[in-house]
Design a protein around this motif. Structure first.
Motif, mmCIF file in Angstrom:
data_model
loop_
_atom_site.group_PDB
_atom_site.id
_atom_site.type_symbol
_atom_site.label_atom_id
_atom_site.label_comp_id
_atom_site.label_asym_id
_atom_site.label_seq_id
_atom_site.Cartn_x
_atom_site.Cartn_y
_atom_site.Cartn_z
ATOM 1 N N VAL A 27 5.981 7.947 8.066
ATOM 2 C CA VAL A 27 4.699 7.421 8.547
ATOM 3 C C VAL A 27 4.908 6.491 9.741
ATOM 4 C CG1 VAL A 27 3.494 7.717 6.364
ATOM 5 C CG2 VAL A 27 4.552 5.525 6.864
ATOM 6 N N GLY A 28 6.078 6.583 10.345
ATOM 7 C CA GLY A 28 6.301 5.866 11.593
ATOM 8 C C GLY A 28 6.852 4.466 11.433
ATOM 9 N N PRO A 252 12.033 2.764 18.184
ATOM 10 C CA PRO A 252 10.941 3.614 17.715
ATOM 11 C C PRO A 252 11.465 4.708 16.772
ATOM 12 C CG PRO A 252 11.360 3.956 20.061
ATOM 13 C CD PRO A 252 12.197 2.801 19.638
ATOM 14 N N THR A 254 10.436 7.767 16.465
ATOM 15 C CA THR A 254 10.710 8.972 17.247
ATOM 16 C C THR A 254 10.771 8.592 18.713
ATOM 17 O OG1 THR A 254 8.379 9.534 17.566
ATOM 18 C CG2 THR A 254 9.485 10.482 15.638
ATOM 19 N N VAL B 38 12.874 12.736 8.371
ATOM 20 C CA VAL B 38 11.895 12.344 9.389
ATOM 21 C C VAL B 38 11.459 13.578 10.164
ATOM 22 C CG1 VAL B 38 11.331 10.704 11.206
ATOM 23 C CG2 VAL B 38 13.202 10.187 9.641
ATOM 24 N N PHE B 116 2.595 14.884 12.813
ATOM 25 C CA PHE B 116 3.659 14.007 12.316
ATOM 26 C C PHE B 116 3.426 12.619 12.881
ATOM 27 C CE2 PHE B 116 5.056 15.853 16.269
ATOM 28 C CZ PHE B 116 5.677 14.820 16.942
ATOM 29 N N CYS B 117 4.126 11.634 12.298
ATOM 30 C CA CYS B 117 4.011 10.262 12.779
ATOM 31 C C CYS B 117 5.327 9.850 13.413
ATOM 32 C CB CYS B 117 3.686 9.305 11.638
ATOM 33 S SG CYS B 117 2.038 9.538 10.967
ATOM 34 N N GLY B 118 5.270 8.862 14.273
ATOM 35 C CA GLY B 118 6.504 8.388 14.870
ATOM 36 C C GLY B 118 6.180 7.410 15.954
ATOM 37 N N PHE B 119 7.183 6.982 16.659
ATOM 38 C CA PHE B 119 7.046 6.019 17.750
ATOM 39 C C PHE B 119 6.742 4.638 17.208
ATOM 40 C CE2 PHE B 119 4.295 3.904 20.972
ATOM 41 C CZ PHE B 119 5.311 3.539 21.819
ATOM 42 N N ALA B 120 5.726 4.509 16.361
ATOM 43 C CA ALA B 120 5.370 3.207 15.787
ATOM 44 C C ALA B 120 4.607 3.466 14.497
ATOM 45 C CB ALA B 120 4.516 2.428 16.774
ATOM 46 N N PRO B 121 4.517 2.458 13.615
ATOM 47 C CA PRO B 121 3.796 2.664 12.363
ATOM 48 C C PRO B 121 2.387 3.183 12.608
ATOM 49 C CG PRO B 121 4.959 0.583 12.301
ATOM 50 C CD PRO B 121 5.112 1.111 13.692
ATOM 51 N N GLY B 122 2.044 4.288 11.961
ATOM 52 C CA GLY B 122 0.696 4.823 12.058
ATOM 53 C C GLY B 122 0.398 5.597 13.323
ATOM 54 N N TYR B 125 0.868 11.993 15.936
ATOM 55 C CA TYR B 125 0.783 12.971 17.012
ATOM 56 C C TYR B 125 -0.239 14.020 16.596
ATOM 57 C CZ TYR B 125 5.017 10.991 19.059
ATOM 58 O OH TYR B 125 5.946 10.147 19.636
ATOM 59 N N HIS B 162 -1.036 -0.228 17.646
ATOM 60 C CA HIS B 162 -0.679 -1.617 17.944
ATOM 61 C C HIS B 162 -0.464 -1.733 19.450
ATOM 62 C CE1 HIS B 162 0.829 -1.197 13.791
ATOM 63 N NE2 HIS B 162 1.371 -0.098 14.261
ATOM 64 N N PRO B 163 -0.539 -2.938 19.978
ATOM 65 C CA PRO B 163 -0.130 -3.099 21.372
ATOM 66 C C PRO B 163 1.360 -2.777 21.470
ATOM 67 C CG PRO B 163 -1.141 -5.114 20.483
ATOM 68 C CD PRO B 163 -0.877 -4.208 19.335
ATOM 69 N N TRP B 179 -4.274 1.794 11.417
ATOM 70 C CA TRP B 179 -3.164 1.314 10.614
ATOM 71 C C TRP B 179 -3.549 -0.028 10.020
ATOM 72 C CZ3 TRP B 179 1.477 2.760 8.684
ATOM 73 C CH2 TRP B 179 2.370 1.751 8.268
ATOM 74 N N VAL B 181 -1.813 -2.447 6.984
ATOM 75 C CA VAL B 181 -0.739 -2.526 5.996
ATOM 76 C C VAL B 181 -1.279 -3.011 4.643
ATOM 77 C CG1 VAL B 181 0.086 -4.880 6.403
ATOM 78 C CG2 VAL B 181 1.711 -3.059 5.880
ATOM 79 N N PRO B 186 -1.393 2.799 4.283
ATOM 80 C CA PRO B 186 -1.633 2.055 5.538
ATOM 81 C C PRO B 186 -2.082 2.936 6.706
ATOM 82 C CG PRO B 186 0.496 1.480 4.559
ATOM 83 C CD PRO B 186 -0.025 2.648 3.794
ATOM 84 N N ASN B 187 -1.586 4.174 6.766
ATOM 85 C CA ASN B 187 -1.920 4.990 7.943
ATOM 86 C C ASN B 187 -3.142 5.856 7.667
ATOM 87 O OD1 ASN B 187 -0.127 6.273 6.123
ATOM 88 N ND2 ASN B 187 0.158 7.936 7.580
#
Lengths: 291, 201
Positions: A27-28, A252, A254, B38, B116-122, B125, B162-163, B179, B181, B186-187
Protein backbone atom coordinates in the motif's frame (compact mmCIF):
# COMPACT_ATOMS: atom_id res chain seq x y z
CA UNK A 1 6.17 6.14 37.47
CA UNK A 2 7.28 6.54 33.92
CA UNK A 3 9.82 9.20 33.15
CA UNK A 4 9.93 11.61 30.32
CA UNK A 5 12.47 13.48 28.28
CA UNK A 6 12.12 17.11 27.37
CA UNK A 7 13.69 18.21 24.10
CA UNK A 8 15.42 21.57 24.71
CA UNK A 9 16.89 21.81 21.19
CA UNK A 10 16.68 19.27 18.37
CA UNK A 11 19.77 20.40 16.42
CA UNK A 12 19.46 20.68 12.63
CA UNK A 13 17.19 17.63 12.31
CA UNK A 14 16.24 14.86 14.69
CA UNK A 15 13.57 12.16 14.65
CA UNK A 16 12.39 9.17 16.65
CA UNK A 17 13.33 5.92 14.90
CA UNK A 18 13.11 2.20 15.53
CA UNK A 19 13.71 -0.63 13.06
CA UNK A 20 10.73 0.39 10.91
CA UNK A 21 7.55 -1.23 9.62
CA UNK A 22 7.24 -4.22 7.37
CA UNK A 23 4.27 -5.68 5.56
CA UNK A 24 2.85 -2.43 4.19
CA UNK A 25 4.91 -1.99 1.03
CA UNK A 26 2.00 -3.04 -1.19
CA UNK A 27 0.00 0.00 0.00
CA UNK A 28 2.98 2.25 -0.54
CA UNK A 29 4.45 2.27 2.97
CA UNK A 30 8.17 1.58 3.15
CA UNK A 31 10.18 0.19 6.04
CA UNK A 32 11.75 3.49 7.13
CA UNK A 33 13.40 3.20 10.57
CA UNK A 34 16.94 4.10 11.59
CA UNK A 35 19.18 5.00 8.66
CA UNK A 36 22.10 3.36 10.51
CA UNK A 37 20.38 0.27 11.89
CA UNK A 38 23.50 -1.14 13.48
CA UNK A 39 24.04 2.03 15.52
CA UNK A 40 20.42 2.03 16.72
CA UNK A 41 20.65 -1.60 17.83
CA UNK A 42 23.94 -0.97 19.60
CA UNK A 43 22.59 2.07 21.45
CA UNK A 44 19.67 -0.04 22.65
CA UNK A 45 21.93 -2.90 23.76
CA UNK A 46 24.14 -0.49 25.70
CA UNK A 47 21.21 0.53 27.91
CA UNK A 48 19.76 -2.98 28.24
CA UNK A 49 16.89 -2.49 25.79
CA UNK A 50 15.59 -4.89 23.16
CA UNK A 51 17.22 -3.86 19.85
CA UNK A 52 13.81 -2.95 18.49
CA UNK A 53 13.12 -0.06 20.90
CA UNK A 54 12.78 3.49 19.57
CA UNK A 55 15.68 5.91 19.99
CA UNK A 56 16.49 9.38 18.67
CA UNK A 57 18.24 9.79 15.33
CA UNK A 58 20.13 13.07 15.49
CA UNK A 59 21.54 14.59 12.30
CA UNK A 60 24.89 16.37 12.72
CA UNK A 61 24.40 16.75 16.49
CA UNK A 62 23.15 19.81 18.37
CA UNK A 63 20.54 17.94 20.42
CA UNK A 64 19.90 19.09 23.97
CA UNK A 65 17.48 17.22 26.23
CA UNK A 66 16.63 16.87 29.92
CA UNK A 67 15.20 13.95 31.85
CA UNK A 68 12.64 14.10 34.63
CA UNK A 69 13.91 10.98 36.43
CA UNK A 70 17.10 9.04 36.74
CA UNK A 71 17.77 7.65 33.29
CA UNK A 72 20.43 5.63 31.53
CA UNK A 73 21.21 6.73 27.98
CA UNK A 74 23.77 5.81 25.34
CA UNK A 75 24.87 7.58 22.19
CA UNK A 76 26.20 5.72 19.13
CA UNK A 77 26.80 6.40 15.46
CA UNK A 78 28.63 9.59 14.50
CA UNK A 79 31.62 10.78 16.55
CA UNK A 80 30.09 13.62 18.51
CA UNK A 81 31.16 15.44 21.70
CA UNK A 82 28.76 14.73 24.55
CA UNK A 83 28.16 16.51 27.85
CA UNK A 84 25.84 15.25 30.57
CA UNK A 85 25.07 17.39 33.61
CA UNK A 86 27.93 19.63 32.48
CA UNK A 87 30.51 16.80 32.38
CA UNK A 88 32.17 15.49 29.21
CA UNK A 89 31.09 11.92 28.44
CA UNK A 90 31.98 9.20 25.95
CA UNK A 91 29.78 7.96 23.15
CA UNK A 92 29.28 4.19 22.78
CA UNK A 93 28.95 3.84 26.54
CA UNK A 94 26.05 3.97 29.01
CA UNK A 95 25.61 7.37 30.69
CA UNK A 96 23.57 7.82 33.88
CA UNK A 97 21.57 11.04 34.05
CA UNK A 98 20.17 12.43 37.30
CA UNK A 99 16.78 14.17 37.35
CA UNK A 100 17.20 17.57 35.72
CA UNK A 101 20.54 16.70 34.11
CA UNK A 102 20.93 18.10 30.65
CA UNK A 103 22.35 15.89 27.89
CA UNK A 104 24.03 17.88 25.17
CA UNK A 105 25.43 16.72 21.83
CA UNK A 106 27.93 18.96 20.05
CA UNK A 107 28.49 18.92 16.30
CA UNK A 108 29.49 15.59 14.76
CA UNK A 109 33.18 15.47 13.85
CA UNK A 110 32.93 12.27 11.82
CA UNK A 111 29.82 10.67 10.42
CA UNK A 112 26.41 12.29 10.23
CA UNK A 113 23.85 10.53 12.42
CA UNK A 114 23.92 9.85 16.14
CA UNK A 115 21.51 7.59 18.01
CA UNK A 116 20.39 8.39 21.53
CA UNK A 117 18.80 5.44 23.31
CA UNK A 118 17.23 5.65 26.75
CA UNK A 119 16.75 2.66 29.01
CA UNK A 120 13.09 1.67 28.49
CA UNK A 121 12.93 3.22 25.03
CA UNK A 122 11.10 6.30 23.75
CA UNK A 123 7.50 5.20 24.13
CA UNK A 124 5.77 7.40 21.56
CA UNK A 125 2.55 6.23 19.90
CA UNK A 126 3.25 3.65 17.18
CA UNK A 127 1.83 4.18 13.68
CA UNK A 128 1.22 1.04 11.60
CA UNK A 129 3.19 -0.95 14.13
CA UNK A 130 6.33 1.18 14.36
CA UNK A 131 7.70 4.25 16.10
CA UNK A 132 9.71 5.26 13.05
CA UNK A 133 9.37 8.65 11.38
CA UNK A 134 9.04 8.17 7.64
CA UNK A 135 9.95 11.59 6.26
CA UNK A 136 8.80 10.82 2.73
CA UNK A 137 5.67 8.93 3.70
CA UNK A 138 4.84 11.36 6.51
CA UNK A 139 4.21 8.59 9.01
CA UNK A 140 5.09 8.27 12.64
CA UNK A 141 6.03 10.91 15.19
CA UNK A 142 6.86 14.40 13.91
CA UNK A 143 10.51 15.54 13.77
CA UNK A 144 11.70 16.82 17.14
CA UNK A 145 11.18 20.46 18.07
CA UNK A 146 12.22 22.39 21.14
CA UNK A 147 9.73 21.99 23.99
CA UNK A 148 8.53 18.55 22.93
CA UNK A 149 8.17 15.94 25.66
CA UNK A 150 8.84 12.28 24.91
CA UNK A 151 7.62 9.51 27.23
CA UNK A 152 10.11 6.89 28.35
CA UNK A 153 8.89 3.29 28.46
CA UNK A 154 9.59 0.66 31.07
CA UNK A 155 10.14 -2.53 29.09
CA UNK A 156 13.80 -3.57 29.13
CA UNK A 157 15.73 -6.68 28.15
CA UNK A 158 18.14 -6.83 31.08
CA UNK A 159 20.85 -4.75 32.70
CA UNK A 160 23.47 -2.92 30.64
CA UNK A 161 26.30 -5.43 30.32
CA UNK A 162 29.00 -3.35 28.65
CA UNK A 163 30.83 -0.23 29.77
CA UNK A 164 32.14 0.72 26.36
CA UNK A 165 31.46 -0.62 22.85
CA UNK A 166 33.95 -0.33 20.02
CA UNK A 167 33.16 2.43 17.58
CA UNK A 168 33.00 1.68 13.87
CA UNK A 169 36.13 3.00 12.23
CA UNK A 170 35.43 6.08 10.14
CA UNK A 171 37.25 6.51 6.84
CA UNK A 172 37.83 9.78 5.03
CA UNK A 173 36.78 8.01 1.82
CA UNK A 174 34.28 5.27 2.73
CA UNK A 175 34.02 2.22 0.50
CA UNK A 176 30.61 0.88 -0.51
CA UNK A 177 30.44 -2.55 -2.11
CA UNK A 178 28.10 -2.93 -5.09
CA UNK A 179 26.27 -5.72 -6.82
CA UNK A 180 25.01 -5.26 -10.37
CA UNK A 181 21.45 -3.92 -10.21
CA UNK A 182 18.33 -5.34 -11.84
CA UNK A 183 18.46 -2.77 -14.66
CA UNK A 184 22.19 -2.69 -15.34
CA UNK A 185 21.43 -3.69 -18.93
CA UNK A 186 19.75 -0.34 -19.47
CA UNK A 187 23.25 1.18 -19.40
CA UNK A 188 26.27 0.87 -21.64
CA UNK A 189 28.92 -1.74 -20.83
CA UNK A 190 31.13 0.79 -19.05
CA UNK A 191 28.55 1.55 -16.33
CA UNK A 192 30.15 -0.50 -13.56
CA UNK A 193 33.66 0.72 -14.34
CA UNK A 194 32.37 4.30 -14.31
CA UNK A 195 30.80 3.72 -10.89
CA UNK A 196 33.93 2.10 -9.46
CA UNK A 197 36.25 4.66 -11.04
CA UNK A 198 36.41 6.70 -7.85
CA UNK A 199 34.91 9.95 -9.05
CA UNK A 200 31.93 10.48 -6.72
CA UNK A 201 31.46 13.14 -4.07
CA UNK A 202 28.51 13.44 -1.68
CA UNK A 203 26.49 16.62 -2.21
CA UNK A 204 24.51 18.54 0.39
CA UNK A 205 21.35 17.08 -1.17
CA UNK A 206 21.25 14.32 1.35
CA UNK A 207 18.46 13.23 3.64
CA UNK A 208 16.77 10.09 4.90
CA UNK A 209 15.36 9.41 1.43
CA UNK A 210 18.69 9.31 -0.34
CA UNK A 211 22.08 10.73 -1.18
CA UNK A 212 22.89 12.65 -4.34
CA UNK A 213 26.44 12.69 -5.69
CA UNK A 214 28.45 14.70 -8.11
CA UNK A 215 30.54 12.62 -10.47
CA UNK A 216 30.59 10.95 -13.85
CA UNK A 217 27.24 10.22 -15.51
CA UNK A 218 26.27 6.74 -16.65
CA UNK A 219 25.23 6.43 -20.27
CA UNK A 220 21.97 4.74 -21.13
CA UNK A 221 22.03 1.91 -23.66
CA UNK A 222 18.22 1.80 -23.70
CA UNK A 223 16.06 4.84 -24.13
CA UNK A 224 12.48 5.18 -23.00
CA UNK A 225 10.80 5.07 -19.65
CA UNK A 226 10.92 2.27 -17.15
CA UNK A 227 7.48 1.33 -15.82
CA UNK A 228 7.45 1.99 -12.05
CA UNK A 229 8.86 -0.89 -10.03
CA UNK A 230 9.68 -1.60 -6.41
CA UNK A 231 12.84 -0.05 -4.99
CA UNK A 232 15.14 -1.21 -2.19
CA UNK A 233 17.45 0.53 0.27
CA UNK A 234 20.92 0.66 -1.26
CA UNK A 235 19.63 1.02 -4.82
CA UNK A 236 21.67 3.30 -7.07
CA UNK A 237 18.85 4.74 -9.11
CA UNK A 238 19.89 6.67 -12.18
CA UNK A 239 17.78 9.67 -13.21
CA UNK A 240 18.09 11.27 -16.67
CA UNK A 241 21.17 13.24 -15.55
CA UNK A 242 23.01 9.89 -15.40
CA UNK A 243 24.45 10.57 -11.92
CA UNK A 244 23.19 7.94 -9.46
CA UNK A 245 21.10 8.61 -6.35
CA UNK A 246 21.62 6.21 -3.43
CA UNK A 247 18.39 5.22 -1.68
CA UNK A 248 18.38 5.19 2.13
CA UNK A 249 15.75 4.28 4.76
CA UNK A 250 12.89 6.51 3.56
CA UNK A 251 13.26 5.75 -0.15
CA UNK A 252 10.05 5.62 -2.20
CA UNK A 253 8.46 2.17 -2.31
CA UNK A 254 8.48 2.26 -6.10
CA UNK A 255 10.76 4.21 -8.37
CA UNK A 256 10.63 5.17 -12.00
CA UNK A 257 14.30 5.22 -12.93
CA UNK A 258 16.49 2.21 -13.67
CA UNK A 259 18.66 0.82 -10.88
CA UNK A 260 22.20 0.24 -12.18
CA UNK A 261 23.70 -1.24 -9.01
CA UNK A 262 22.84 -2.01 -5.40
CA UNK A 263 24.97 -1.28 -2.32
CA UNK A 264 25.53 -4.34 -0.14
CA UNK A 265 23.19 -4.42 2.86
CA UNK A 266 26.20 -4.75 5.16
CA UNK A 267 27.42 -1.33 3.95
CA UNK A 268 24.14 0.58 4.32
CA UNK A 269 25.02 1.73 7.83
CA UNK A 270 28.23 3.25 6.46
CA UNK A 271 26.21 4.89 3.69
CA UNK A 272 23.90 6.44 6.29
CA UNK A 273 26.89 8.22 7.82
CA UNK A 274 28.08 9.93 4.61
CA UNK A 275 28.60 13.66 4.96
CA UNK A 276 28.27 16.41 2.35
CA UNK A 277 31.56 16.98 0.56
CA UNK A 278 32.89 13.53 1.39
CA UNK A 279 34.33 11.41 -1.40
CA UNK A 280 33.03 7.86 -1.64
CA UNK A 281 34.44 4.83 -3.40
CA UNK A 282 32.28 2.11 -4.96
CA UNK A 283 33.80 -1.32 -5.48
CA UNK A 284 32.35 -4.48 -6.92
CA UNK A 285 31.47 -6.91 -4.19
CA UNK A 286 33.89 -9.84 -3.96
CA UNK A 287 32.24 -12.48 -6.13
CA UNK A 288 33.68 -15.40 -4.17
CA UNK A 289 31.97 -14.15 -1.03
CA UNK A 290 28.78 -13.10 -2.76
CA UNK A 291 27.17 -16.54 -2.58
CA UNK B 1 6.85 -15.87 -19.25
CA UNK B 2 8.80 -14.82 -16.19
CA UNK B 3 12.29 -13.38 -15.85
CA UNK B 4 13.90 -13.22 -12.43
CA UNK B 5 16.41 -10.41 -11.82
CA UNK B 6 18.59 -10.23 -8.74
CA UNK B 7 18.04 -7.11 -6.63
CA UNK B 8 20.71 -6.77 -3.94
CA UNK B 9 21.30 -9.23 -1.11
CA UNK B 10 17.76 -10.21 -0.20
CA UNK B 11 15.37 -9.61 -3.08
CA UNK B 12 14.60 -10.57 -6.64
CA UNK B 13 12.55 -8.64 -9.16
CA UNK B 14 10.27 -10.85 -11.27
CA UNK B 15 9.15 -9.61 -14.67
CA UNK B 16 5.82 -11.24 -15.38
CA UNK B 17 2.77 -10.55 -17.55
CA UNK B 18 0.26 -11.15 -14.76
CA UNK B 19 1.78 -9.41 -11.73
CA UNK B 20 -1.27 -9.75 -9.48
CA UNK B 21 -1.68 -13.39 -10.53
CA UNK B 22 1.90 -14.19 -9.50
CA UNK B 23 1.36 -12.29 -6.25
CA UNK B 24 -1.74 -14.39 -5.56
CA UNK B 25 0.23 -17.55 -6.35
CA UNK B 26 2.98 -16.53 -3.89
CA UNK B 27 0.37 -15.81 -1.21
CA UNK B 28 -1.39 -19.14 -1.79
CA UNK B 29 1.81 -21.20 -1.74
CA UNK B 30 4.61 -19.07 -0.24
CA UNK B 31 8.14 -20.07 -1.26
CA UNK B 32 10.34 -20.86 1.76
CA UNK B 33 11.98 -17.73 3.16
CA UNK B 34 9.50 -15.28 1.60
CA UNK B 35 9.36 -11.97 3.52
CA UNK B 36 7.34 -9.44 1.52
CA UNK B 37 5.87 -8.90 -1.96
CA UNK B 38 5.66 -5.55 -3.74
CA UNK B 39 3.59 -5.53 -6.93
CA UNK B 40 4.22 -2.83 -9.53
CA UNK B 41 3.39 -2.21 -13.19
CA UNK B 42 5.19 -5.15 -14.81
CA UNK B 43 7.13 -6.63 -11.94
CA UNK B 44 6.75 -8.26 -8.56
CA UNK B 45 9.51 -7.63 -6.03
CA UNK B 46 10.05 -10.67 -3.84
CA UNK B 47 11.96 -9.96 -0.66
CA UNK B 48 13.42 -13.01 1.05
CA UNK B 49 15.29 -13.91 4.21
CA UNK B 50 18.86 -14.74 3.14
CA UNK B 51 19.24 -16.88 6.27
CA UNK B 52 16.50 -19.20 5.00
CA UNK B 53 16.90 -19.26 1.21
CA UNK B 54 19.05 -17.91 -1.63
CA UNK B 55 18.56 -16.33 -5.03
CA UNK B 56 18.80 -19.61 -6.98
CA UNK B 57 16.35 -21.49 -4.75
CA UNK B 58 13.71 -18.79 -4.57
CA UNK B 59 14.04 -18.04 -8.30
CA UNK B 60 13.34 -21.71 -9.06
CA UNK B 61 10.38 -21.74 -6.70
CA UNK B 62 8.96 -18.59 -8.33
CA UNK B 63 9.27 -19.83 -11.90
CA UNK B 64 7.65 -23.14 -10.88
CA UNK B 65 4.55 -21.44 -9.42
CA UNK B 66 1.34 -21.57 -11.42
CA UNK B 67 -0.33 -18.19 -11.80
CA UNK B 68 -3.49 -17.94 -9.71
CA UNK B 69 -6.58 -16.37 -11.23
CA UNK B 70 -7.63 -13.62 -8.89
CA UNK B 71 -11.33 -13.65 -8.07
CA UNK B 72 -13.04 -10.55 -9.41
CA UNK B 73 -14.77 -9.29 -6.29
CA UNK B 74 -17.16 -6.44 -5.81
CA UNK B 75 -14.76 -3.66 -6.60
CA UNK B 76 -15.31 -0.42 -4.70
CA UNK B 77 -16.01 2.65 -6.78
CA UNK B 78 -14.84 6.04 -5.57
CA UNK B 79 -15.68 9.43 -7.07
CA UNK B 80 -13.16 12.20 -6.43
CA UNK B 81 -14.20 15.84 -7.00
CA UNK B 82 -11.42 17.70 -8.82
CA UNK B 83 -10.72 21.36 -9.51
CA UNK B 84 -8.82 21.37 -12.79
CA UNK B 85 -6.48 24.25 -11.95
CA UNK B 86 -3.12 22.44 -12.13
CA UNK B 87 0.11 24.23 -12.97
CA UNK B 88 0.78 21.99 -15.98
CA UNK B 89 -2.67 22.02 -17.56
CA UNK B 90 -1.71 24.34 -20.44
CA UNK B 91 1.51 22.44 -21.04
CA UNK B 92 -0.32 19.10 -21.15
CA UNK B 93 -2.83 20.56 -23.60
CA UNK B 94 -0.05 21.78 -25.85
CA UNK B 95 1.93 18.52 -25.68
CA UNK B 96 -1.14 16.45 -26.47
CA UNK B 97 -2.43 18.75 -29.21
CA UNK B 98 -5.72 19.33 -27.41
CA UNK B 99 -7.22 22.38 -25.81
CA UNK B 100 -7.48 22.66 -22.03
CA UNK B 101 -11.21 21.89 -21.95
CA UNK B 102 -10.64 18.75 -23.98
CA UNK B 103 -7.86 17.61 -21.60
CA UNK B 104 -10.26 18.06 -18.68
CA UNK B 105 -13.08 16.31 -20.53
CA UNK B 106 -10.92 13.32 -21.42
CA UNK B 107 -9.37 13.03 -17.97
CA UNK B 108 -12.74 13.19 -16.19
CA UNK B 109 -14.82 11.00 -18.50
CA UNK B 110 -13.06 7.69 -17.82
CA UNK B 111 -13.39 5.09 -15.08
CA UNK B 112 -9.93 4.22 -13.82
CA UNK B 113 -8.76 1.16 -11.92
CA UNK B 114 -6.14 1.33 -9.13
CA UNK B 115 -3.48 -1.12 -10.31
CA UNK B 116 -0.87 -0.86 -7.56
CA UNK B 117 0.45 1.49 -4.90
CA UNK B 118 3.92 2.89 -4.53
CA UNK B 119 6.07 5.98 -4.43
CA UNK B 120 4.42 7.06 -1.16
CA UNK B 121 1.77 5.77 1.25
CA UNK B 122 -1.59 5.69 -0.50
CA UNK B 123 -0.19 6.75 -3.88
CA UNK B 124 -2.21 4.56 -6.26
CA UNK B 125 -1.33 4.20 -9.92
CA UNK B 126 -4.65 4.44 -11.78
CA UNK B 127 -4.90 2.75 -15.18
CA UNK B 128 -7.29 3.66 -17.97
CA UNK B 129 -5.89 7.05 -18.93
CA UNK B 130 -6.82 8.31 -22.41
CA UNK B 131 -3.80 7.56 -24.67
CA UNK B 132 -3.81 11.19 -25.87
CA UNK B 133 -2.75 12.16 -22.33
CA UNK B 134 0.17 9.71 -22.10
CA UNK B 135 3.22 11.94 -21.60
CA UNK B 136 6.70 11.25 -20.23
CA UNK B 137 7.36 12.68 -16.79
CA UNK B 138 8.69 16.23 -16.47
CA UNK B 139 12.41 16.35 -17.23
CA UNK B 140 13.01 18.15 -13.92
CA UNK B 141 10.86 16.84 -11.07
CA UNK B 142 9.31 19.43 -8.76
CA UNK B 143 10.81 19.43 -5.28
CA UNK B 144 7.32 19.85 -3.82
CA UNK B 145 3.95 18.83 -5.18
CA UNK B 146 1.00 19.74 -2.93
CA UNK B 147 -1.20 17.09 -1.28
CA UNK B 148 -4.30 16.31 -3.31
CA UNK B 149 -2.64 17.16 -6.65
CA UNK B 150 -4.20 15.20 -9.51
CA UNK B 151 -1.53 14.39 -12.05
CA UNK B 152 -0.67 12.31 -15.10
CA UNK B 153 2.50 10.59 -16.30
CA UNK B 154 3.00 7.78 -18.78
CA UNK B 155 -0.10 5.62 -18.90
CA UNK B 156 -1.21 6.54 -15.36
CA UNK B 157 -3.05 9.17 -13.43
CA UNK B 158 -2.78 9.56 -9.64
CA UNK B 159 -3.59 11.71 -6.64
CA UNK B 160 -0.61 12.79 -4.52
CA UNK B 161 -1.68 11.85 -0.96
CA UNK B 162 0.96 14.05 0.73
CA UNK B 163 3.14 16.99 -0.20
CA UNK B 164 6.20 15.40 -1.81
CA UNK B 165 8.67 15.79 -4.62
CA UNK B 166 7.20 14.66 -7.93
CA UNK B 167 7.76 14.60 -11.66
CA UNK B 168 4.18 14.18 -12.87
CA UNK B 169 2.14 16.77 -14.78
CA UNK B 170 -0.33 18.54 -12.49
CA UNK B 171 -3.85 18.84 -13.87
CA UNK B 172 -5.76 19.86 -10.76
CA UNK B 173 -6.43 19.02 -7.15
CA UNK B 174 -8.91 17.22 -4.96
CA UNK B 175 -9.71 17.66 -1.27
CA UNK B 176 -10.69 13.98 -0.94
CA UNK B 177 -8.60 12.28 1.78
CA UNK B 178 -6.98 9.48 -0.20
CA UNK B 179 -4.83 8.50 2.79
CA UNK B 180 -5.72 8.62 6.48
CA UNK B 181 -3.67 6.56 8.86
CA UNK B 182 -6.45 6.72 11.48
CA UNK B 183 -8.86 4.84 9.23
CA UNK B 184 -8.97 1.04 9.58
CA UNK B 185 -7.87 0.90 5.94
CA UNK B 186 -5.65 3.96 5.50
CA UNK B 187 -5.60 3.98 1.70
CA UNK B 188 -8.80 4.97 -0.12
CA UNK B 189 -7.55 3.69 -3.48
CA UNK B 190 -6.59 0.07 -2.78
CA UNK B 191 -5.57 -2.02 -5.78
CA UNK B 192 -8.71 -3.00 -7.67
CA UNK B 193 -10.71 0.12 -6.70
CA UNK B 194 -12.53 1.83 -9.57
CA UNK B 195 -12.06 5.59 -9.59
CA UNK B 196 -13.88 8.44 -11.30
CA UNK B 197 -12.96 12.12 -11.31
CA UNK B 198 -15.77 14.67 -11.18
CA UNK B 199 -15.21 18.20 -12.48
CA UNK B 200 -15.78 20.88 -9.84
CA UNK B 201 -16.85 24.33 -11.08
Amino acid sequence: MTGKVEVLAPGPFATVQDLGRSGYAAVGVGRSGAADRGALKLANRLVGNPETHAALEVTLGGLRMRTSEHATVAITGAAVPVRAGGRAMATHAPIVLRPGDELELGMAQQGLRSYVAVRGGFDVEPVLGARATDTLGRLGPPPLVAGMTLPVGRRVAGWPATDLAPQRQAFAEPVLRLRPGPRLEWFTGSALSTLTGGGYTVTSELDRVGVRFTGPALTRARTGELPPEAARPGALQVPPSGVPILFLADHPVTGGYPVAAVVAEADLDVAAQLRPGQRVRFTLRDRTRAG
Amino acid sequence: MTTVLRYGDSAVLVEVDDVLGLQAACEADPPAGLVELVPAARTLLVQFDPARTDVATISRALTDLSIVERPVGEADEVTLPVRYDGADLAEVAEASGLDVDEVVRRHSSTTYVAAFCGFAPGFAYLTGLDPALHLPRRSTPRTRVPAGAVAVAGEYTAVYPHPSPGGWHLLGHTDAPVWDVDRPRPNLLAPGTRVRFEVLG
